[in-house]
Design a protein around this motif. Structure first.
Motif, mmCIF file in Angstrom:
data_model
loop_
_atom_site.group_PDB
_atom_site.id
_atom_site.type_symbol
_atom_site.label_atom_id
_atom_site.label_comp_id
_atom_site.label_asym_id
_atom_site.label_seq_id
_atom_site.Cartn_x
_atom_site.Cartn_y
_atom_site.Cartn_z
ATOM 1 N N LEU A 117 -36.079 49.850 35.900
ATOM 2 C CA LEU A 117 -37.319 49.129 35.627
ATOM 3 C C LEU A 117 -37.381 47.831 36.402
ATOM 4 O O LEU A 117 -38.398 47.492 37.009
ATOM 5 C CB LEU A 117 -37.450 48.854 34.124
ATOM 6 N N LEU B 246 -40.143 46.925 39.263
ATOM 7 C CA LEU B 246 -40.997 45.758 39.110
ATOM 8 C C LEU B 246 -40.949 44.883 40.352
ATOM 9 O O LEU B 246 -41.971 44.462 40.879
ATOM 10 C CB LEU B 246 -40.562 44.938 37.889
ATOM 11 N N ASP C 98 -42.160 37.867 32.454
ATOM 12 C CA ASP C 98 -43.548 38.035 31.992
ATOM 13 C C ASP C 98 -43.831 39.479 31.619
ATOM 14 O O ASP C 98 -44.507 39.761 30.621
ATOM 15 C CB ASP C 98 -44.532 37.574 33.079
ATOM 16 N N LYS C 99 -43.311 40.416 32.418
ATOM 17 C CA LYS C 99 -43.558 41.826 32.157
ATOM 18 C C LYS C 99 -42.884 42.262 30.864
ATOM 19 O O LYS C 99 -43.494 42.928 30.018
ATOM 20 C CB LYS C 99 -43.044 42.664 33.342
ATOM 21 N N TYR C 100 -41.622 41.905 30.680
ATOM 22 C CA TYR C 100 -40.895 42.277 29.472
ATOM 23 C C TYR C 100 -41.565 41.701 28.230
ATOM 24 O O TYR C 100 -41.743 42.392 27.224
ATOM 25 C CB TYR C 100 -39.450 41.778 29.560
ATOM 26 N N GLU C 101 -41.900 40.420 28.279
ATOM 27 C CA GLU C 101 -42.483 39.773 27.100
ATOM 28 C C GLU C 101 -43.870 40.312 26.802
ATOM 29 O O GLU C 101 -44.278 40.387 25.640
ATOM 30 C CB GLU C 101 -42.508 38.264 27.308
ATOM 31 N N SER C 102 -44.599 40.693 27.836
ATOM 32 C CA SER C 102 -45.918 41.292 27.623
ATOM 33 C C SER C 102 -45.797 42.633 26.920
ATOM 34 O O SER C 102 -46.603 42.971 26.043
ATOM 35 C CB SER C 102 -46.633 41.472 28.971
ATOM 36 N N ASP C 103 -44.766 43.399 27.276
ATOM 37 C CA ASP C 103 -44.579 44.734 26.706
ATOM 38 C C ASP C 103 -43.887 44.707 25.350
ATOM 39 O O ASP C 103 -44.212 45.503 24.459
ATOM 40 C CB ASP C 103 -43.778 45.616 27.667
ATOM 41 N N TYR C 104 -42.910 43.809 25.185
ATOM 42 C CA TYR C 104 -42.032 43.887 24.016
ATOM 43 C C TYR C 104 -41.981 42.626 23.161
ATOM 44 O O TYR C 104 -41.333 42.617 22.118
ATOM 45 C CB TYR C 104 -40.600 44.227 24.459
#
Length: 351
Positions: A7, A11, A55-61
């Protein structure tokens, strides 16, 4: 671990922004996090990768994801933050290696691709806050350099993967969908204790299974209001039978051949793969009880295609990781995450 590494790499590539070391070196663009093959990688450059992943991780999880643990073997685990920090450094190294191979693979950005990098650099730089620019020693030129390197790296990566021609067959990726009408021969107490049925109780379950089987294989005549009759498809009744008999563990399942063998054993697996689509097994005994299997799809097309793409991604990762290891040994054999990264500097990037 493998999925997380995949992942992070995807990204970095797709978004195109893309013992501690004893040195306290500082470049014109900020403190150096590590040096690879003579190239200094500053905190600002690492931040551009890290912030995108964050940002991607926090947006998803959610923002609390970083405290989650990731299993690295049966007995050990580490936090997702620690895993991701290491992955980010590895991915930056991979980008550097791919850029270094651009001439060898005859890769260069077209005028259109160069213009796209410039436009995306403008857009990305405008979204940076004054605090980020100041604290991470960011500059427009640094953002453009990182994005340009990632654009080249992605193009080299795609060229290598295309030449490798990695494929997966339907047989290798097969996913099979069955319905397991399951008459269990054990009970589970609220304490979690498992008790096997007595011989009499098992015989009663077997007779119920036989009754259900006879219902399934005998067509059902339905008469409509106008007096015409039709035959119902018995596959549509299997879930109704599960409800009728109170078989709460009965359901549709989609498995690989390996999973079927692990769950049911080789003998049942062999009998299942002898079935045709739309057919039923006989009443089949396992260590858990009695089963009637409905073969919905020996090769579930959608599930098999999805599994095929997943296997291709894994094979591509394995292929590229072998190349990365070879290239690192050639370019900077002494480099390692544990010994080459200045963690005092890296820790300034917060997760």
């Amino acid at each position: 671990m493998k999925k997380i590494t995949t992942l992070v790499l995807v990204l970095c590539m797709l978004l195109m922004i893309c013992g501690c070391g004893e040195t306290d070196s500082v470049s014109s663009e900020g403190e150096v996090v590590f040096t690879f093959d003579g190239q200094e990688v500053t905190i600002g450059e690492v931040f551009l990768y890290a912030n995108t992943v964050k940002d991607k991780y926090e947006s998803d999880y959610g923002e609390n994801i970083w405290s989650e643990d990731v299993s690295i073997n049966r007995d050990d685990s580490v936090s997702l933050e620690d895993v991701t920090r290491k992955d980010i450094i590895e991915d930056i190294v991979h980008v550097k290696l791919l850029v270094n191979k651009a001439n060898e693979y005859k890769v260069a950005l077209t005028d259109e691709e160069t213009a796209k990098v410039a436009a995306e650099t403008d857009d990305f730089y405008e979204k940076l806050t004054d605090d980020q620019i100041s604290e991470m020693k960011l500059s427009y030129d640094l953002v453009k350099k990182v994005m340009n390197e990632n654009a080249i790296a992605r193009k080299v990566y795609n060229t290598i993967i295309e030449e490798a021609a990695i494929e997966v067959s339907d047989e290798e990726a097969r996913e099979t969908t069955i319905y397991d009408l399951f008459f269990e021969a054990y009970s589970v107490a609220s304490s979690g204790d498992v008790t096997k049925f007595s011989d009499d109780e098992k015989q009663a379950q077997y007779e119920r299974a036989l009754q259900a089987y006879n219902t399934l294989i005998n067509p059902i005549e339905n008469t409509s209001n106008d007096g015409t009759s039709s035959t119902a498809t018995n596959s549509t009744n299997i879930e109704g039978l599960a409800e009728y008999y109170g078989l709460v563990k009965s359901s549709y399942y989609t498995y690989t051949p390996e999973e079927i063998r692990d769950i049911y054993g080789d003998e049942i697996a062999d009998s299942l793969y002898a079935l045709e689509d739309g057919s039923y097994s006989l009443v089949t005994e396992s260590e858990y009880g009695y089963h009637i299997f409905y073969m919905k799809a020996l090769t579930d097309r959608d599930a098999t295609d999805a599994h095929k793409q997943e296997l291709i991604r894994f094979k591509r990762n394995d292929y590229m990781n072998e190349l990365y290891k070879k290239w690192i040994d050639e370019k900077d054999p002494d480099f390692s995450y544990e010994d080459s990264v200045n963690f005092d500097v890296y820790s300034q990037i917060k997760f």
